[in-house]
Design an enzyme around this catalytic site. Structure first.
Site, mmCIF file in Angstrom:
data_model
loop_
_atom_site.group_PDB
_atom_site.id
_atom_site.type_symbol
_atom_site.label_atom_id
_atom_site.label_comp_id
_atom_site.label_asym_id
_atom_site.label_seq_id
_atom_site.Cartn_x
_atom_site.Cartn_y
_atom_site.Cartn_z
ATOM 1 C CD GLN A 104 39.321 -18.790 -67.969
ATOM 2 O OE1 GLN A 104 40.082 -18.002 -68.519
ATOM 3 N NE2 GLN A 104 39.293 -18.960 -66.644
ATOM 4 C CD GLU A 163 34.390 -19.082 -63.337
ATOM 5 O OE1 GLU A 163 34.931 -20.186 -63.075
ATOM 6 O OE2 GLU A 163 34.692 -18.017 -62.775
ATOM 7 C CD GLU A 187 34.541 -20.251 -58.378
ATOM 8 O OE1 GLU A 187 35.579 -20.607 -57.775
ATOM 9 O OE2 GLU A 187 34.088 -20.855 -59.360
HETATM 10 O O1 AHR Z 1 38.046 -20.899 -64.644
HETATM 11 C C1 AHR Z 1 39.052 -21.202 -63.732
HETATM 12 C C2 AHR Z 1 38.655 -20.909 -62.299
HETATM 13 O O2 AHR Z 1 37.586 -21.730 -61.933
HETATM 14 C C3 AHR Z 1 38.136 -19.529 -62.025
HETATM 15 O O3 AHR Z 1 39.150 -18.613 -61.824
HETATM 16 C C4 AHR Z 1 37.326 -19.705 -60.785
HETATM 17 O O4 AHR Z 1 36.288 -18.765 -60.686
HETATM 18 C C5 AHR Z 1 36.832 -21.130 -60.907
HETATM 19 O O5 AHR Z 1 37.001 -21.831 -59.742
#
Ligand code: AHR
Length: 555
Positions: free
Chosen positions: A404, A354, A222
């Site tokens: 996650q 993600e 990011e």
């Molecule tokens: O997954 C949580 C956060 O979300 C991560 O650290 C970041 O990459 C995203 O904004």
């Protein structure tokens, strides 16, 4: 339930509907029946191989993901393998986790890999990136490893975790706060030949003499936000500086660039224009991130405020969350189009590293699980329809990592001390595992849309999502039924192949809010579904808010 063509009594379609009306499906009473829906599997129209890497995971030093979730320590009374929670390893093996991304996330751009090597007892304790997060639940212990990281889980511990579950490691390098030199040295620590360098000898002292052969490397995370607040042009220059001369030690490095926030075409276009041509060099994947949250009721997509509750939601919030997830399809096609402007032969693929649902805080399984959230059948349907999208774009998506793995966001498991539970999302990964490595086939859905009310006005959403893949004589078809309250009779027609038998598995529950917890870990789990082979057609009954997998033996 399974049935074979030979053993089946021919049944007219109307008779099938009549026979299935009101029957319990997967333990759920089939309430009002929706109009008939149809799915066509076009065996002669392959899309591409479904990369097993789209069934990837993401593990960040965030709340209780690593400490407690994965790492319990070698001296723990909790059963472990080299300090890693044994129950987690056993749960993950059957779902074949292809790749795991670590150590972040935002954490990655603050992480110094050197802190996580050497004698674990002598590693430094560092303040975690998430120390000041607004979402910390009241009552959380703010003095533990979740806040002040002891670095006992470092590179070799992570790679051993990957090895134990059969996954490839994917390391995210720090581009915001370490020089490029440290990226190359981390590669050297991991991949240089045994005994060749000081770092290879350090690796041996850490218990791993042979190279770890890490192939996947993220170059920043990011970078438009927590990874440095770069402009796309500045990030492109940094990317080139970090990547162009990175050593590989004979491992074909697959570098993943920090792609857009959802479908930010401007970020992608400007990056590729600047980094394009030979500058793209070792870029293998373009890492887009897309989270789904509730945007209904006039709320904006604010990071903190614009979200809904994980377990308490009305029909508007149910459908709106799924609508946000469906945006993934547009993200893929539109990003792909922009990438083609600079990379017309599509050497670079998409890595959605993600993705998942993001609900507001308040349903954490325990207070230290920062960004932990309940996980209901709504999240399961979200996962299923997202995989269906990835399968439809198997030619474009080379990797995806749900956010996650444990105790955080759309996690597959909850783990705390000696307690452990699987979420509905875990079961979707288990049901969909059969797709990994299969040939994705074009799958056409025709079904009336679902109508609901958004901000007092009529809104509509697809009722059904489906995808299919073939491996030899086995066809896997997955069906996500989005309707919140009605069951659906669905006919699956196979074009170009013939079915010999079918078996069905369904993930369903009494309501869309159904979920698992430490106290009730088996409220939601897959059971036999209803699907019958009749005159070459698969006639299925799908409960509301459900995920179904068909395993079809081909003749
Ligand atoms: O997954 C949580 C956060 O979300 C991560 O650290 C970041 O990459 C995203 O904004």
């Amino acid at each position: 339930m399974s049935s074979s063509a030979g053993g089946m009594r021919a049944m007219h379609r109307r008779a099938f509907l009549a026979a299935t009306a009101g029957l319990a499906v997967g333990g759920v009473p089939a309430r009002a029946q929706s109009p008939a829906c149809r799915v066509e599997v076009l065996a002669a129209e392959p899309i591409g191989r479904i990369a097993p890497e789209i069934y990837g995971h993401f593990v960040e030093h965030l709340g209780a993901v690593v400490y407690d979730g994965i790492w319990v320590g070698v001296d723990s009374r909790i059963p472990n393998v080299q300090g890693i929670r044994k129950q987690l390893i056993e749960a993950l093996k059957p779902i074949k986790p292809s790749v795991v991304r670590w150590p972040g996330g935002c954490f990655a751009d603050q992480y110094d890999w050197r802190d996580g090597v050497g004698d674990p007892a002598r590693r430094p304790v560092r303040t975690n990136f998430w120390v000041d997060a607004r979402e910390w639940p009241k009552g959380a212990n703010r003095m533990g490893a979740e806040t002040y990281d002891p670095n006992t889980f470092g590179t070799v511990e992570f790679v051993r975790f990957c090895r134990a579950v059969g996954a490839e490691p994917y390391l995210a390098a720090n581009l915001r706060s370490l020089p490029a030199q440290e990226f190359w040295r981390w590669v050297e620590y991991c991949n240089s030949p045994a005994g060749s360098t000081t770092l290879a000898r350090q690796r041996a002292a850490d218990g791993e003499a042979a190279p770890l052969n890490v192939r996947y490397w993220g170059v920043g995370n990011e970078s438009w936000g927590c990874g440095g607040n770069f402009t796309p042009e500045d990030y492109a220059s940094e990317f080139r500086r970090f990547s162009a001369w990175a050593p590989s030690y004979g491992v074909p490095l697959a570098l993943i660039g920090s792609g857009p926030n959802s479908d930010d075409r401007n970020w992608t276009r400007r990056f590729f224009e600047k980094a394009g041509g030979p500058g793209i060099g070792k870029l293998w994947g373009w890492g887009a991130h897309h989270y789904s949250w509730n945007v209904s009721g006039g709320r904006t997509r604010d990071w903190f405020e614009g979200k809904g509750d994980a377990a308490q939601f009305n029909s508007e919030e149910y459908y709106e969350l799924l609508r946000d997830a469906i945006r993934m399809e547009n993200l893929i096609t539109s990003q792909w189009g922009v990438m083609a402007e600079s990379d017309p032969r599509h050497r670079v693929k998409l890595a959605i590293d993600e993705w998942g649902s993001w609900h507001k805080s308040g349903t954490e399984p325990f207070p230290e699980a920062l960004l932990g959230q309940q996980n209901t059948l709504r999240d399961a349907v979200l996962a299923g329809l997202t995989f269906d999208i990835f399968h439809r774009h198997a030619d474009k998506v080379a990797m995806a990592n749900i956010a996650q793995l444990v105790n955080c966001l759309q996690s597959l498991c909850f783990a705390h001390e000696d307690k452990f539970a699987l979420t509905p999302t875990y079961h979707v990964f288990a049901m969909y595992a059969a797709h990994q490595g299969g040939e994705s086939l074009r799958t056409e859905v025709s079904a009336p849309s679902v109508s609901y009310t958004r901000n007092g006005e009529a809104a509509h959403l697809s009722r059904l999502s489906a995808s299919s893949s073939r491996k030899g004589n086995v066809l896997t078809v997955t069906l996500n039924h989005l309707h919140m309250t009605e069951a659906a009779a669905v006919e699956v027609l196979l074009r170009g192949v013939a079915a010999r038998s079918v078996s069905a598995e369904v993930l369903a529950g009494p309501n869309a809010q159904a979920h698992n917890s430490f106290a009730a870990p088996e409220t939601v789990k897959p059971v036999a579904g209803r699907c019958e082979l009749r005159a070459g057609v698969l006639a299925c009954l799908l409960p509301p808010h459900s995920v179904t997998r068909l395993e079809v033996q081909l003749g």
